[in-house]
Motif scaffolding. Structure first.
Motif: not given
Lengths: 187, 1001, 91
Positions: B617, B760-764, B826-829
């Motif tokens: 991110p 899997s939550v790696t990308d989250h 969370q990735a988007n922040y």
């Protein structure tokens, strides 16, 4: 204030084909095996989970995708507020599922990027990198499959005829989107 | 020279569109629809190349993809150049430039031609036998051989064309658009089956489409007129897709086929601009119908390779399809009736046929009678014993065959000719069938191999199935298709077919000459210059297996894979060795059927799509701040952030000091993260990791080491207990996917009774690690609402919190040995939080560091990196990590293996620290470690796994694995390098802050 | 490239799957009771026969479920697909 940053800000149009990244969409993975799990989910979000493989179900505000015999993805039908990551439906599910040990509820809102593809050439586009046989899939809406596109894991949800939601893990999304737009430019 | 050999018009050629092209620098004209071969022949050019070994002049032999000789370089010296293009396949377009290959300085005067005169000393296996000794000379030999060998030149520039892949799924795939393929496609598509018909030619119709003989009628029409109507009809069928210029390259199991669809090779440079050149079709068909036809065989006789010697069927195609006469004085040489068809066709076009040489005693067919009536002289029971003319055939000599066909007798007759058509019968094209795993059966009557056992849902029809006469082709095709497609009737059931029978055949694999075999050159494989003599030599030298003979003589290799000569090679071996063809078998036909360019194979997997990349991110921030990147698995990770002109070493030294002296910040988002929930989650972790997990309190973190069942370290990472039945596990960056798969494996197969769910939550999450003595101050500025006191958030614990109303987690875990805070949001922040921390850390000179500094900092603490310091041969005991192995635990993955006789040895390689005597000397990772430099051979004790110059300790440090190293503390060892030996001392692998005081500083 | 009929998702390309070696080798319940030889038998010894072989496969790019197949290693024909926990079919 923490700013919300879209993983991709993309929108492309081609002849009989358009692609657009849509966010934020709430995404949850729910998992469970027991019968009470299914009824618990029904109570929490007021919808019946699809139990037939590779299908989906939809209510007014929510869509559930079958991913595995004990795994579903719950999506909000519309974009949600960017300034919070606390979701009412998630809380309902946690209270009715994980808190009472019926299964698992996991927030994956940012784990996946949702790319909406519209137009008559969707499956021509997907056939440039996805080995799945879309011959039957393309004729009926509601289908859900997991496969590979350009060697990247994807979830394909046939939302409406000529309208598909494609879900891809965030870190792969830029690569996949540019592969798709490259292929689309020649279709 | 500029003779025009065009006969009266052909409907397949557009004579209104003249096309200008160049061959070997000279300008020529042809028409739209011509192949390069037909256009050259129309200009009376036969000589197009030189042979591979003897550099003999060679001409166009065929009219199709089986061409062994006429292969050319297209558009030489441009980025679009392509070698080994068959002149018989490439369609001419305005501006095409083709040049001969394998000749220097020119095809007319080729220095390599001297090999032809040296040929008595260049027998099969010459290169193997001669250039082996002395071995040290090989490099010298190779230089000259490489220059004189090879077919064509590989391109010097990157391929500018675009290639694509495409998956196609169909109910029925029909390969080959000849008469039987067209019928099959129509029958299939009319029954609602999604059907794909492919043909390598620009038009479908096969050889029937130009068959105007009065002997072949369908429903009272000539077979070509009937087929034309059929083609018009199938073009309207909805379920049928027809792809021309599309050749099947490979036929794999489960009806998976690869095809090359050629989209622009026939277009001029302007027309092909920005278009996909070729597509690799990955076809999955429920059923496959192979209708690939058959290839005409040449005849093997002395000097059968001169320019002007062509297949009889090719003469016919050039006349009937392209409207081109291949010669003005034609002679045909045959062992069956098809040459008589050619003679009649040529005669109808006004092309002169001087004679037919027929090895059979007689033929009473209608065809033969008609030829006699025309007045063409027929020499029966005769064979060509030699041919004359260097760059073009001028004359042949003919003698009578003995009754057994093994020798010649009588008077030698000379016949003038400028073109000799040879007809040796037909070989069914069973290449694709055998590629798919099909088993062949030898048919004695026709001396051909035919499909027998089909390995998948597929069938062969038409002449590739051994049916050569029109009525047989049609009737058998219908019969086979009814059964194969499970249908009772077809639209062709009342078809009326008339044909003529060619039953009289005589087959002699190697035709005799008046000279002994040693003095003749009967070519079997044209492209590889393998003669009958070479094959016999191989047998004399003891080769028996057909596969061995192939490799020794190179028969059947090269770009044509012996499409013409393979059967003769087999026949000659069988005759010489006295075995039956059916017992001999064939060599394996390997894909691709015709060569594929690399561009087609790789498709779009070039440039930016060469390999998949994953981005974190915060990637945009790293790019903006001039980070250098390193590939870790598929991830692009920030490697180091040079200030101005800083070198990597300078940047890493600066980043490392900053992290220990004030504050550093690292993007750790690539670490794998697995959400684990369920009432048995802690029991599950107990079985996975070497240490105990049941007593881990909620809110606490623990480091775990995961083994394989063989006891070797597999992965490591910190797992946090979020709730009673809820954990989050971190894995190494590279191991994430495999660890999740392994965990699922155990859950689903060994311990299905456990109530555990993995996600899997790696990308989250974006994961930001802030470390250093000032990290606490920075984090407290960013999250003022969180109590960072040691009581509330001690080392190895976590707290849920919010930053500006966004939920996140803060963990006290450290991979550097410094006080550290790892924030998962969370990735988007992520990028916004990173910027906020940078802003808050400004006053403390917060310094972003990359993977290189991270590696250095952890090495100072002696922390391992799985995959760098370990290599799947090290147990936790070997790593001196006994403390993490729960000896009281009854079982965990790999436990039993830790006390196998092999894993308890004292002299296993063990992880140690190394210090160099010279503190400025930095070791090379991978360097070997030895104790005794004088003992030969030198005994290797181990190697350096990690090595850095530590700016915090002001000396060089290294981790290494050394045999028995655990008990060698203080011992001096050597690291021999190219020009010196470096002296090192074995030390404890923890170099800095053994007491862990800095964690809570 | 096989087509494998995933018992949960239906027929898919081989590229969506990962092979997991010989099937029906259970992890011993009490590894500590085993001798080195017995443990090595479980850990290392695999049949790798020519003919019908029972194998574990994972639909790794689909539903992530493990299952078994019976494959003829001489011609790659898959004779049966069955779920984990089920007995191998008689072929």
């Amino acid at each position: 204030m923490l700013n919300y940053n879209s993983p991709l800000v993309k929108e492309n149009s081609y002849s009989e084909l358009s692609m657009k990244v849509i966010n934020p969409i709430m995404k949850l993975i729910i998992r469970g095996k027991k019968r009470e799990f299914l009824s618990g989910v029904g109570k929490a979000i007021n919808m019946i989970l699809p139990t037939e493989s590779c299908t989906s179900s939809t209510s007014n505000d929510t869509t559930a995708l079958w991913l595995s015999p004990d795994e579903w993805m719950i999506l909000s039908n519309n974009v949600i507020d960017k300034n919070t990551n606390s979701y009412e439906q998630e809380n309902h599910l946690i209270n009715n599922i994980s808190k009472i040990n019926l299964g698992a509820v996991v927030d994956v809102t940012d784990q996946y990027v949702l790319i909406n593809i519209e137009g008559k050439k969707i499956f021509d586009l997907l056939s440039t990198g996805c080995p799945f046989n879309f011959n039957d899939f393309r004729n009926k809406k509601g289908g859900v499959i997991q496969s590979l596109m350009a060697k990247i894991d994807i979830i394909v949800h046939h939302k409406e005829i000529n309208n598909v939601n494609l879900l891809v893990r965030r870190s792969f999304s830029e690569h996949l989107y540019s592969f798709l737009s490259d292929a689309a430019s020649r279709i | 020279m500029a003779k025009n050999l065009r006969t009266k018009g052909s409907k397949f050629i557009d004579e209104t569109t003249r096309v200008c092209f160049k061959f070997n620098g000279n300008k020529y004209f042809g028409f739209k629809g011509d192949t390069l071969a037909s256009a050259l022949l129309a200009n009376n050019i036969h000589l197009v190349g030189r042979s591979f070994k003897y550099h003999r002049p060679r001409g166009i032999m065929t009219a199709g993809s089986e061409e062994p000789n006429a292969i050319v370089q297209i558009n030489d010296n441009t980025a679009f150049t392509e070698p080994n293009v068959r002149a018989t396949e490439i369609e001419i377009y305005e501006g095409l430039e083709a040049t001969s290959q394998n000749c220097w300085p020119s095809v007319n005067f080729d220095i390599g031609g001297i090999n032809n005169f040296l040929s008595p000393i260049l027998p099969a296996g010459f290169y193997y036998k001669t250039f082996m000794w002395p071995a040290s000379f090989w490099l010298k030999y190779e230089y000259f051989i490489r220059r004189s060998a090879g077919l064509g030149k590989s391109p010097k520039f990157p391929d500018p064309d675009i290639y694509e892949h495409k998956y196609i799924h169909c109910d029925v795939l029909v390969v080959g658009g000849g008469i039987s393929g067209i019928m099959a496609a129509k029958i299939s598509a009319k029954r609602g089956l999604k059907t794909l018909l492919v043909d390598e030619n620009p038009n479908i119709g096969g050889s029937t489409i130009f068959q105007n003989s009065k002997y072949y009628k369908i429903n009272n029409l000539t077979s070509s007129s009937w087929l034309e109507n059929e083609i018009k009809e199938i073009n309207k069928l909805e379920n049928l897709t027809i792809k021309t210029r599309t050749s099947i390259a490979a036929f794999h199991g489960y009806n998976f086929l690869l095809a090359r669809e050629n989209l622009t090779d026939h277009l001029s440079a302007n027309e092909k601009k920005n278009k996909v050149r070729q597509r690799l079709l990955k076809i999955r068909a429920k059923k496959v119908i192979t209708a690939t036809g058959s290839l005409e065989r040449p005849l093997v006789f002395n000097n059968n390779d001169r320019p002007g010697i062509m297949l009889s069927s090719a003469l016919k195609k050039y006349a009937d399809f392209f409207g081109v006469a291949c010669g003005e004085q034609n002679v045909l040489f045959t062992n069956n009736d098809t040459a008589y068809e050619t003679a009649i066709s040529l005669d109808q076009k006004g092309i002169k046929v001087n004679a037919i040489i027929d090895i059979r005693e007689n033929s009473n067919s209608e065809l033969s009678k008609e030829v006699e009536a025309i007045g063409i002289k027929i020499y029966r029971s005769s064979t060509v014993v030699d041919t004359y003319g260097y760059k073009r055939i001028k004359k042949i000599s003919v003698m009578q065959l003995s009754t057994d066909g093994q020798s010649v007798k009588g008077q030698k007759i000379f016949i003038n000719c400028d073109c000799l058509g040879i007809a040796g019968g037909w070989t069914p094209a069973v290449h694709l069938f055998t590629q798919s795993g099909g088993k062949l059966d030898f048919n004695e009557e026709d001396q051909i191999f035919l499909p027998k056992i089909y390995p998948s849902k597929q069938i062969s029809i038409g002449s590739c199935n051994g049916d050569f006469e029109l009525d047989k082709i049609i009737n058998n095709t219908l019969k086979i298709l009814k059964e194969f497609l499970e249908i009772d009737e077809t639209e062709y059931d009342n078809i009326d077919v008339s044909g003529t029978r060619n039953l009289n055949k005589r087959n002699i694999w190697l035709l005799p000459s008046d000279k002994i075999l040693g003095k003749t050159k009967p070519f079997v494989d044209y492209q590889n210059d393998a003669t009958a003599k070479d094959i016999k030599l191989a047998l004399r030298e003891g080769f028996r297996s057909i596969e061995h003979v192939k490799r020794y003589t190179t028969t059947g290799m090269g770009t044509d894979q012996g499409k013409l000569g393979n059967m003769h090679a087999l026949g000659i071996i069988a005759d010489t060795a006295g075995v039956k063809m059916s017992e001999l078998g064939t060599t394996t036909f390997r894909p691709p059927y015709t060569p594929l360019s690399f561009g087609t194979i790789v498709g779009r997997n070039v440039g930016e799509f060469f390999d998949i990349f994953r981005k974190t991110p915060m990637n945009d921030w790293h790019v903006k701040n001039k980070s250098k990147f390193e590939n870790v698995g598929q991830w692009k990770r920030a490697w180091y952030y040079p200030n101005g002109n800083e070198s990597m070493h300078e940047a890493v030294q600066r980043e490392s000091k900053a992290a220990r002296e004030s504050a550093g910040i690292l993007d750790a988002s690539t670490l794998g993260k697995i959400d684990i929930q369920g009432t048995d989650a802690s029991e599950f972790l107990n079985r996975l990791y070497t240490n105990s997990w049941t007593k881990l309190d909620i809110g606490k973190c623990r480091y775990g080491l995961m083994l394989n069942e063989d006891g070797m370290v597999y992965d490591d990472g910190v797992t946090t207990r979020l709730d009673k039945n809820h954990f989050i596990m971190t894995t190494t960056t590279g191991g994430a996917a495999n660890v999740l798969a392994k965990l699922e494996d155990y859950l689903q197969t060994e311990w299905p009774e456990l109530d555990v769910y993995l996600t899997s939550v790696t990308d989250h999450y974006a994961t930001i690690s802030v470390c250093g003595p000032n990290s606490k101050k920075i984090v407290s500025k960013v999250i003022p609402n969180l109590d960072l006191s040691e009581d509330n958030l001690p080392h190895m614990s976590f707290k849920n919190t919010t930053i500006d109303n966004i939920k996140c987690r803060v963990m006290r875990i450290s991979f550097t040995g410094e006080q550290s805070y790892e924030i998962n949001i969370q990735a988007n922040y992520g990028i916004s939080l990173w910027e906020k921390i940078m802003e808050s850390g400004k006053e403390f000179n917060i310094t972003p560091y990359g993977t290189e500094t991270m590696h250095l900092l952890r090495a100072e603490k002696g922390f391992i990196i799985v995959g760098q310091d370990t290599d799947a041969t090290l147990t936790p005991i070997d790593l001196q990590m006994d403390w993490i192995v729960g000896k009281k635990k009854y079982d965990f993955i790999g436990k039993r293996s830790l006390y196998r006789s092999d894993t308890i040895r004292d002299d296993r390689k063990q992880l140690v620290g190394l210090l160099t005597d010279d503190p400025k000397e930095v070791l090379e990772e991978g360097a070997q470690i030895v104790a005794n430099l004088n003992k030969k051979p030198i005994e290797m004790l181990g190697h350096v796994t990690s090595s850095y110059y530590s700016p915090n300790l002001n000396k060089s440090i290294a981790l290494a694995v050394v045999r028995g190293g655990k008990n060698m503390l203080g011992q001096k060892l050597f690291i021999p390098m190219e020009n010196k030996s470096i002296i090192v001392t074995i030390v404890d692998p923890v170099f800095l802050d053994k007491e862990n005081n800095r964690l809570n500083a | 490239m096989f087509l494998i009929n995933c018992p949960f998702c239906g027929e898919r390309e081989q590229s969506e799957f990962k092979a997991g070696g010989e099937a029906h080798i259970s992890r011993p319940k009490q590894p500590t009771e085993l001798s080195d030889d017995e443990w090595a038998e479980y850990l290392f010894m695999r049949k790798n026969i020519k003919g019908i072989q029972f194998e574990r496969w994972n639909h790794s790019h689909g539903c992530r479920k493990w299952f078994n197949i019976a494959r003829d290693t001489s011609n790659d024909q898959i004779k049966a697909v069955y779920k984990m926990g089920q007995k191998p079919p008689v072929i």
